[in-house]
Design an enzyme around this catalytic site. Structure first.
Site, PDB file in Angstrom:
ATOM      1  N   SER A 155     -26.204 100.066  43.813  1.00 11.41           N
ATOM      2  CA  SER A 155     -25.009  99.682  43.052  1.00 11.41           C
ATOM      3  C   SER A 155     -24.046  98.942  43.966  1.00 11.41           C
ATOM      4  O   SER A 155     -24.045  99.138  45.188  1.00 11.41           O
ATOM      5  CB  SER A 155     -24.323 100.927  42.494  1.00 11.41           C
ATOM      6  OG  SER A 155     -23.053 100.622  41.938  1.00 11.41           O
ATOM      7  N   TYR A 181     -20.311 108.927  45.606  1.00 12.56           N
ATOM      8  CA  TYR A 181     -21.264 108.066  44.902  1.00 12.56           C
ATOM      9  C   TYR A 181     -21.606 106.854  45.763  1.00 12.56           C
ATOM     10  O   TYR A 181     -22.776 106.479  45.907  1.00 12.56           O
ATOM     11  CB  TYR A 181     -20.673 107.613  43.569  1.00 12.56           C
ATOM     12  CG  TYR A 181     -21.578 106.727  42.751  1.00 12.56           C
ATOM     13  CD1 TYR A 181     -22.817 107.182  42.308  1.00 12.56           C
ATOM     14  CD2 TYR A 181     -21.201 105.425  42.406  1.00 12.56           C
ATOM     15  CE1 TYR A 181     -23.659 106.373  41.548  1.00 12.56           C
ATOM     16  CE2 TYR A 181     -22.027 104.607  41.643  1.00 12.56           C
ATOM     17  CZ  TYR A 181     -23.254 105.085  41.219  1.00 12.56           C
ATOM     18  OH  TYR A 181     -24.080 104.282  40.479  1.00 12.56           O
TER      19      TYR A 181
END
Length: 314
Positions: A155, A181
């Site tokens: 990501s 994350y």
């Protein structure tokens, strides 16, 4: 830089047009929802035998039935896999039989409240990195037998944080769910760099990618206000737009099937092309220098192996 002729608007089905995956076997983690469904659809359309690895087997069976009917490919199956559980990962790998040509490490969790697994690990790192690392190494012999490709869905959130080796699991620092994350997504990229170095002679390649900003079940831990802010940011200074799930899966299919990536490892792709180095001030584009650091990649591999070995020895 690898450029493919595809781009932001490319769909997964367009990415595999003309690709023949007959006789090839693939696993897609998280294949029962979001871009995982579209990844399975495109692989099956191209003729691959696809296993959906999912926590919710019933949901996976529903997706498999629908995609068998839609694609005409009856070789779509489902197997139980919970990446946050090392016992589940071990069982899945042990039960796999025969060669494996494509491993799509697609599943993940995002921005969860501080949660610890049975092993005491922070959930996002445990799922997104440790789970996929253990799965890939557990399937190593099947991958090695066929010169497979491993695809890690990372990501642009990797730009939110490098791996903090001194305290990966937030045992001593205040928990930040976005940084947590981010470091897990950085780990997805570093994994491919060290795998490329170690496995070059085995014929296994591994690359990572940014699928794009897509509204999926991945955002289930966000409030409506947080989700709207992320949508706003997606179209902000970086000029990005939201993608459909079909567009979001396209980069995965390019990395998994393009002949331009034959023998290539350790790269990071965005909008179906190799990403440029990150430019400070842009929160969405490019790959961070710390996510391309071979020393960090080697350190991560060593730490991960030691962590998993200590668990088995306990």
């Amino acid at each position: 830089m690898i450029t493919t002729g595809f781009g932001f608007d490319t769909t997964a089905l367009e990415a595999v047009e003309g690709v023949d995956l007959s006789g090839r076997r693939a696993i897609v983690t998280g294949g029962a929802s979001g871009i995982g469904v579209e990844t399975v659809r495109a692989l099956a359309t191209a003729g691959a035998e696809v296993t959906i690895a999912a926590r919710d087997v019933d949901a996976g069976q529903r997706v498999a039935s629908a995609l068998c009917a839609a694609t005409g490919n009856k070789k779509i199956t489902v197997a139980k896999l919970d990446l946050s559980s090392q016992a589940s990962v071990t069982a899945f790998a042990r039960n796999w039989d025969g060669p494996l040509h494509l491993l799509i490490n697609n599943a993940g969790v995002m921005a969860t409240p501080l949660t610890r697994t049975a092993e005491g690990w922070e959930l996002q790192f445990a799922t997104n990195h440790f789970g996929h690392f253990a799965l890939t190494l557990g399937l190593f012999n099947s991958l090695r037998a066929e010169g497979a490709r491993v695809v890690n869905v990372s990501s642009s959130a990797h730009l939110m944080g490098e791996v903090v080796f001194q305290d990966i699991h937030y045992d001593r620092r205040e928990y930040d769910r976005w940084q947590a994350y981010g470091q897990s997504k950085t780990a997805n990229i570093l994994f491919g760099i060290e795998a490329g170095r170690r496995w070059a002679s085995e014929g296994i390649t591994m690359n990572a990618l940014m699928p794009g900003s897509i509204a999926t079940n991945l955002q289930r831990h966000l409030t409506q206000e947080e989700l709207q802010e992320r949508i706003r940011m997606s179209g902000g200074a970086s000029g990005r737009r939201m993608k459909t799930p079909e567009q979001g899966a396209a980069t995965t299919l390019v990395v998994a099937t393009s002949p331009l990536l034959e023998g290539v490892s350790g790269k990071y792709f965005d909008d179906c092309n190799e990403a440029a180095p990150h430019i400070a001030g842009d929160p969405r584009r490019g790959v961070a220098a710390y996510a391309q650091d071979p020393e960090a990649a080697a350190q991560l591999w060593k730490l991960t192996e030691e962590t998993l070995w200590s668990l088995k020895a306990a």
